[in-house]
Scaffold this active site. Structure first.
Site, short mmCIF file in Angstrom:
data_model
loop_
_atom_site.label_atom_id
_atom_site.label_comp_id
_atom_site.label_asym_id
_atom_site.label_seq_id
_atom_site.Cartn_x
_atom_site.Cartn_y
_atom_site.Cartn_z
N SER A 159 -12.40 -2.33 32.31
CA SER A 159 -13.00 -2.68 31.78
C SER A 159 -14.14 -2.68 30.92
O SER A 159 -14.47 -1.32 31.22
CB SER A 159 -13.27 -4.00 32.43
OG SER A 159 -14.30 -5.26 32.11
N TYR A 184 -18.71 -3.60 40.40
CA TYR A 184 -17.68 -4.25 39.43
C TYR A 184 -17.43 -2.58 38.18
O TYR A 184 -16.12 -2.29 38.50
CB TYR A 184 -17.53 -5.29 38.98
CG TYR A 184 -16.77 -5.36 37.75
CD1 TYR A 184 -15.47 -5.73 37.83
CD2 TYR A 184 -17.22 -5.25 35.99
CE1 TYR A 184 -14.95 -6.36 37.08
CE2 TYR A 184 -15.86 -5.96 35.23
CZ TYR A 184 -14.62 -6.61 35.81
OH TYR A 184 -14.17 -6.31 34.67
#
Length: 318
Positions: A159, A184
């Site tokens: 990501s 994350y």
């Protein structure tokens, strides 16, 4: 620094769909394995690969849910796997290897985002454990099947979130204070670094690896975010409808991982981070979340992470 981390002019872009990037590509007789392949982008990836002729194996923590989601997609099968449980990873890999089948495509699509603090296994931070360590163990356990594929590709779904954090070597497991977005971000950096070193190890066996940013898409990945958080970020309106015009549809969001897994334009290449159905450029500067940050494709960092992960999981290559 000389690098292949540059756009190649794929002919596709941010609005291309998984079906479009597979146009003219016949995957008959090929076997693909897609973690998280029954929800969100993973489901669209499974659908596109199956429609192109591939047989798609979908490991699932909730097999019954996966069976229901895949009911209308021919050429798919479900196996039980919990990426947060190394015993489950070993058991799944053992069952699969027992079938004697090679793997042509492995897409590591499963993951979590901005989850509350949770410890899994021997106390590992959940993003790092599920997004990275579980996949590290799975790929290494399945190494014989990948080698048998005679030209397999492994694709890790990272990501642009990797821009928020490099590897936090002084506190990888967030034992000195938890931040769900940094957790994350570190896990997504780990996804990119994993592909870099996997490609180095796999090239001699014909195994090439890629990582990617799929784009911003509303999927079940946002399940840990409150609606008011997404409204504040401009992702949805007060009625829950998508509000950001830059967001992709799930079919568009699945396109880059499908492209990375199948495009003949990537033959002979590997270890690269992709976005919008092309190889990405190295990020020009901090603050602009486009391209890949240098720390995420650093070969030394990638090797360090590999050794660290092998030590934690106890899973040797092959």
């Amino acid at each position: 620094m000389t690098t292949a981390q540059h756009k190649i002019g794929s002919g596709f872009g941010a609005r291309s769909t998984a079906e479009e990037v597979l146009n003219g590509i016949d995957l008959s007789g090929r076997l693909a394995l897609v973690t998280g392949g029954y929800s969100g982008l993973g489901l669209e990836t499974t659908r596109a690969l199956a429609n192109a002729g591939a047989h798609v194996v979908v490991p699932a923590r909730r097999p019954a849910d996966a069976e229901a989601a895949l009911a209308g997609i021919p050429g798919t099968e479900v196996g039980e796997l919990d990426l947060a449980d190394l015993a489950s990873v070993e058991a799944f890999a053992g069952r699969f290897l027992g079938t004697g089948r090679p793997i042509d495509i492995l897409i590591a699509s499963a993951g979590i985002m901005a989850a509350p603090e949770r410890r899994v296994g021997p106390g590992w931070e959940s993003h790092f454990a599920i997004c990275h360590l579980g996949h590290h163990a799975l790929v290494n356990r399945l190494w014989p099947a990948l080698k048998a594929g005679g030209g397999a590709r492994v694709v890790t779904v990272a990501s642009s979130g990797h821009h928020s954090s490099p590897m936090r070597w002084d506190d990888v497991q967030f034992e000195r204070g938890y931040d769900r977005w940094l957790a994350y971000g570190q896990a997504k950096t780990a996804n990119v670094l994993f592909a870099v070193h996997l490609d180095k190890l796999g090239t001699e066996h014909g195994i090439r690896a890629f990582s990617l940013h799929p784009g911003a898409i509303l999927t079940p990945l946002q399940r840990h975010l409150r609606p008011e958080e997404m409204v504040e970020r401009g992702w949805i309106d007060e009625h829950g409808n998508q509000a950001d015009p830059e967001f992709k549809s799930p079919e568009q969001g699945a396109a880059t991982q499908v492209w990375a897994a199948t495009s003949p334009r990537l033959d002979g290449m590997g270890g690269l981070y992709c976005e919008d159905c092309d190889v990405a450029e190295i990020a020009a500067e901090e603050g602009e979340w486009v391209g890949v940050r240098p720390y995420a494709i650093d070969a030394g960092e990638a090797e360090r992470l590999w050794k660290f992960s092998a030590g934690l999981t106890g899973v040797p290559l092959g």
